[in-house]
Design an enzyme around this catalytic site. Structure first.
Site, PDB file in Angstrom:
ATOM      1  N   SER A 126     -25.259 -13.821  17.483  1.00  0.00           N
ATOM      2  CA  SER A 126     -25.297 -13.264  18.875  1.00  0.00           C
ATOM      3  C   SER A 126     -26.066 -15.076  20.033  1.00  0.00           C
ATOM      4  CB  SER A 126     -25.179 -11.879  19.531  1.00  0.00           C
ATOM      5  OG  SER A 126     -25.738 -11.727  20.510  1.00  0.00           O
ATOM      6  N   TYR A 139     -30.655  -4.397  17.971  1.00  0.00           N
ATOM      7  CA  TYR A 139     -28.802  -5.023  18.034  1.00  0.00           C
ATOM      8  C   TYR A 139     -30.126  -6.733  17.516  1.00  0.00           C
ATOM      9  CZ  TYR A 139     -25.211  -8.565  18.686  1.00  0.00           C
ATOM     10  OH  TYR A 139     -24.524  -9.235  19.337  1.00  0.00           O
TER      11      TYR A 139
END
Length: 214
Positions: A126, A139
């Site tokens: 990501s 995350y």
């Protein structure tokens, strides 16, 4: 001379392979002729297993009975909170699912990859692992670790003819991202930072991942 792009005769395993980016990758791999094993916590996956558990990983490894040519680490989750809003169990769950499972599965599937000859391991990371975004620090930390894992394994496993890469998407239309995209203010802020002025679609990320599997 024309070059034919295909994956016929190859076996691929995709974690988180029944929704979003993982589903698109599995479909693209299959369209190119690969035998695809999908993994998810719920049916209709080929292997119903939780990558964050020991038993789940054992079931995944057992599903690969021969050589493994393509391994796509796509399974992941997120709970968006400030750091002081997380309890211990939530942080441990996010790191276990998004990072630790990748290390352990790669280790346990290494013998299958090494015998394949020219295998490819692909991490779905990501942009949150590269720049600061309001995704939640657990995350982000896991995705940053995923990218560094790929760099280090690419060096370590080159001798085994195994390539390791990361594809790090910006906001993509997936079930995990949908709650953010459904917020008009957050969507406007995202689009303002997106040169093409739109959200990516799963098949676009799949195309990049499957290219790396060739």
């Amino acid at each position: 001379m024309a070059i034919e792009w295909h994956l016929r005769g190859k076996t691929a395993l995709v974690t988180g392979g029944t929704r979003g980016i993982g589903e698109a990758i599995a479909e693209e791999l299959a369209a190119l002729g690969a035998r695809v094993i999908t993994v998810a916590r719920n049916a209709p996956a080929d292997v119903v297993a939780d990558v964050a558990t020991r038993n789940g990983r054992a079931a995944i490894v057992a599903s690969v009975t021969g050589r493994l040519h393509v391994l796509v680490h796509n399974a992941g989750t997120n709970i968006r909170k400030p750091l002081v809003g997380y309890d211990d169990a939530t942080i441990e769950h996010l790191i276990a699912t998004d990072l630790t499972s990748v290390l352990l599965l790669s280790r346990d599937l290494h013998p299958r990859l090494a015998t394949a000859g020219g295998a490819s391991v692909i991490h779905i990371g990501s942009v949150a692992g590269q720049v600061a975004l309001p995704t939640g620090v657990a995350y982000a930390a896991a995705k940053a670790g995923l990218a560094q894992t790929a760099r280090t394994l690419a060096l370590e496993w080159a001798r085994d003819d195994i390539r390791v890469n990361t594809v790090s998407p910006w906001y993509t239309r997936t079930p995990l991202a949908q709650p953010v995209l459904d917020d008009p203010e957050r969507l406007a802020a995202i689009l303002a930072r997106t040169p093409m002025g739109r959200i990516a679609e799963p098949h676009e990320i799949a195309a990049a991942a499957v290219f790396l599997a060739m």
